[in-house]
Design a protein around this motif. Structure first.
Motif, PDB file in Angstrom:
ATOM      1  N   ASN A  69       5.751   1.986  13.966  1.00 60.12           N
ATOM      2  CA  ASN A  69       6.501   3.123  13.431  1.00 60.12           C
ATOM      3  C   ASN A  69       7.156   2.791  12.092  1.00 60.12           C
ATOM      4  N   ARG A  70       7.670   1.572  11.978  1.00 58.73           N
ATOM      5  CA  ARG A  70       8.303   1.152  10.730  1.00 58.73           C
ATOM      6  C   ARG A  70       7.269   1.114   9.588  1.00 58.73           C
ATOM      7  N   GLU A  71       6.078   0.643   9.903  1.00 57.83           N
ATOM      8  CA  GLU A  71       5.014   0.578   8.911  1.00 57.83           C
ATOM      9  C   GLU A  71       4.680   1.964   8.369  1.00 57.83           C
ATOM     10  N   ILE A  72       4.591   2.938   9.263  1.00 52.75           N
ATOM     11  CA  ILE A  72       4.274   4.307   8.849  1.00 52.75           C
ATOM     12  C   ILE A  72       5.395   4.873   7.979  1.00 52.75           C
ATOM     13  N   GLU A  73       6.631   4.677   8.405  1.00 53.51           N
ATOM     14  CA  GLU A  73       7.774   5.186   7.634  1.00 53.51           C
ATOM     15  C   GLU A  73       7.800   4.576   6.230  1.00 53.51           C
ATOM     16  N   GLU A  74       7.562   3.298   6.144  1.00 53.05           N
ATOM     17  CA  GLU A  74       7.557   2.647   4.839  1.00 53.05           C
ATOM     18  C   GLU A  74       6.356   3.092   4.011  1.00 53.05           C
ATOM     19  N   GLY A  75       5.202   3.235   4.659  1.00 53.93           N
ATOM     20  CA  GLY A  75       4.015   3.689   3.944  1.00 53.93           C
ATOM     21  C   GLY A  75       4.184   5.071   3.352  1.00 53.93           C
ATOM     22  N   ALA A  76       4.927   5.918   4.045  1.00 57.93           N
ATOM     23  CA  ALA A  76       5.145   7.287   3.570  1.00 57.93           C
ATOM     24  C   ALA A  76       5.945   7.331   2.272  1.00 57.93           C
ATOM     25  N   THR A  77       6.611   6.247   1.928  1.00 60.32           N
ATOM     26  CA  THR A  77       7.407   6.206   0.692  1.00 60.32           C
ATOM     27  C   THR A  77       6.614   5.679  -0.497  1.00 60.32           C
ATOM     28  N   MET A  78       5.360   5.275  -0.278  1.00 56.53           N
ATOM     29  CA  MET A  78       4.551   4.737  -1.369  1.00 56.53           C
ATOM     30  C   MET A  78       4.323   5.786  -2.461  1.00 56.53           C
ATOM     31  N   PRO A  79       4.113   5.351  -3.698  1.00 60.89           N
ATOM     32  CA  PRO A  79       3.641   6.284  -4.723  1.00 60.89           C
ATOM     33  C   PRO A  79       2.315   6.897  -4.283  1.00 60.89           C
ATOM     34  N   ALA A  80       2.056   8.113  -4.712  1.00 59.05           N
ATOM     35  CA  ALA A  80       0.870   8.833  -4.258  1.00 59.05           C
ATOM     36  C   ALA A  80      -0.419   8.037  -4.488  1.00 59.05           C
ATOM     37  N   ARG A  81      -0.528   7.412  -5.645  1.00 55.92           N
ATOM     38  CA  ARG A  81      -1.752   6.660  -5.939  1.00 55.92           C
ATOM     39  C   ARG A  81      -1.948   5.510  -4.963  1.00 55.92           C
ATOM     40  N   ALA A  82      -0.866   4.806  -4.624  1.00 57.68           N
ATOM     41  CA  ALA A  82      -0.954   3.688  -3.685  1.00 57.68           C
ATOM     42  C   ALA A  82      -1.287   4.180  -2.283  1.00 57.68           C
ATOM     43  N   LEU A  83      -0.744   5.311  -1.899  1.00 62.91           N
ATOM     44  CA  LEU A  83      -1.005   5.872  -0.587  1.00 62.91           C
ATOM     45  C   LEU A  83      -2.475   6.270  -0.445  1.00 62.91           C
ATOM     46  N   ARG A  84      -3.015   6.875  -1.480  1.00 55.88           N
ATOM     47  CA  ARG A  84      -4.432   7.244  -1.462  1.00 55.88           C
ATOM     48  C   ARG A  84      -5.313   5.990  -1.410  1.00 55.88           C
TER      49      ARG A  84
END
Length: 245
Positions: free
Chosen positions: A87-102
């Protein structure tokens, strides 16, 4: 020349790999259709933005790849160290810049596919453990990922529909979900009818009670049983299905 074909020659598994690859492409098209500002919008999953969902699908590919590594090295590599870390990984991932998330969701999917492609024929029966504690053959990871990419593309809520999912995937989803209810003792006691598919029979434990009926075509029924709403059902939309995963 490098051989980029799958090492397995099992026709059933090859067909399953083709389905998950098509589902991955379906997922990526749904993500690519979103501009960066739209990533902050809601999904069909309560409490999750599209950022959360994209992070989840990316990290899910990495988690499944750890199971493939487990089989290929004979060294235990669990999907997640704990539910809290997941759950922590997902929460932190959701804060990534859009390019990094993609990049996360793209790169993780490619890496997983390479791991599957390079797995020797005899290791597909190797037993690994899922995040829910089930012990399954490695081949089950293909199905685990299949349902992730097809269903979550719909959950992005930007045009993909349950009816876009291949019929054989919907059939397996329906069987899995109803079977899970029975296994857990959470069957809601309803008779589930899939219109136009007499071959599927009447599902659920309420076959003898015509007052407790859920009815609709296959996409509508799968949408309902998977917790994604019963708006397209022709009967029984007032019923709430149990959780299945």
């Amino acid at each position: 020349m490098v051989d980029k074909s799958d090492r397995t020659r099992d026709p059933v598994l090859l067909d399953q790999l083709l389905t998950v690859r098509r589902g991955t492409a379906f997922w990526h098209r749904a993500v690519e259709a979103l501009d960066d500002a739209s990533l902050d919008g809601p999904t069909l999953l309560e409490g999750w933005t599209r950022r959360h969902l994209i992070a989840h699908v990316g990290y899910n590919a990495r988690a499944i790849a750890r199971l493939v590594l487990w089989a290929n090295t004979d060294e235990e590599h669990p999907m997640y160290s704990s539910p809290e870390d997941r759950n922590r990984e997902i929460e932190e991932g959701a804060t990534m810049p859009a390019r990094a998330l993609r990049h996360l969701t793209d790169h993780a999917a490619v890496s997983l596919d390479v791991e599957w492609r390079d797995t020797p024929e005899d290791l597909w029966s190797y037993q690994v453990r899922t995040a829910q504690g089930r012990t399954v053959p490695l081949s089950e990871t293909v199905w685990m990922r299949t349902r992730e990419v097809w269903l979550h593309a719909v959950d992005l809520d930007n045009g993909a529909l349950v009816s876009d999912i291949p019929e054989h995937v919907l059939e397996r989803l329906l069987g899995d979900i109803v079977g899970m209810w029975a296994k857990r003792g959470t069957d809601p006691g309803l008779a589930i009818h899939v219109e136009g598919r007499e071959d599927l029979g009447v599902l659920g434990s309420g076959a003898d009670d015509p007052e407790a009926t859920v009815r609709g075509d296959l996409p509508a029924v799968v949408s309902w049983v998977s917790g994604r709403g019963g708006a397209r059902l022709t009967e029984g939309a007032e019923h709430t299905p149990p959780r299945w995963i």
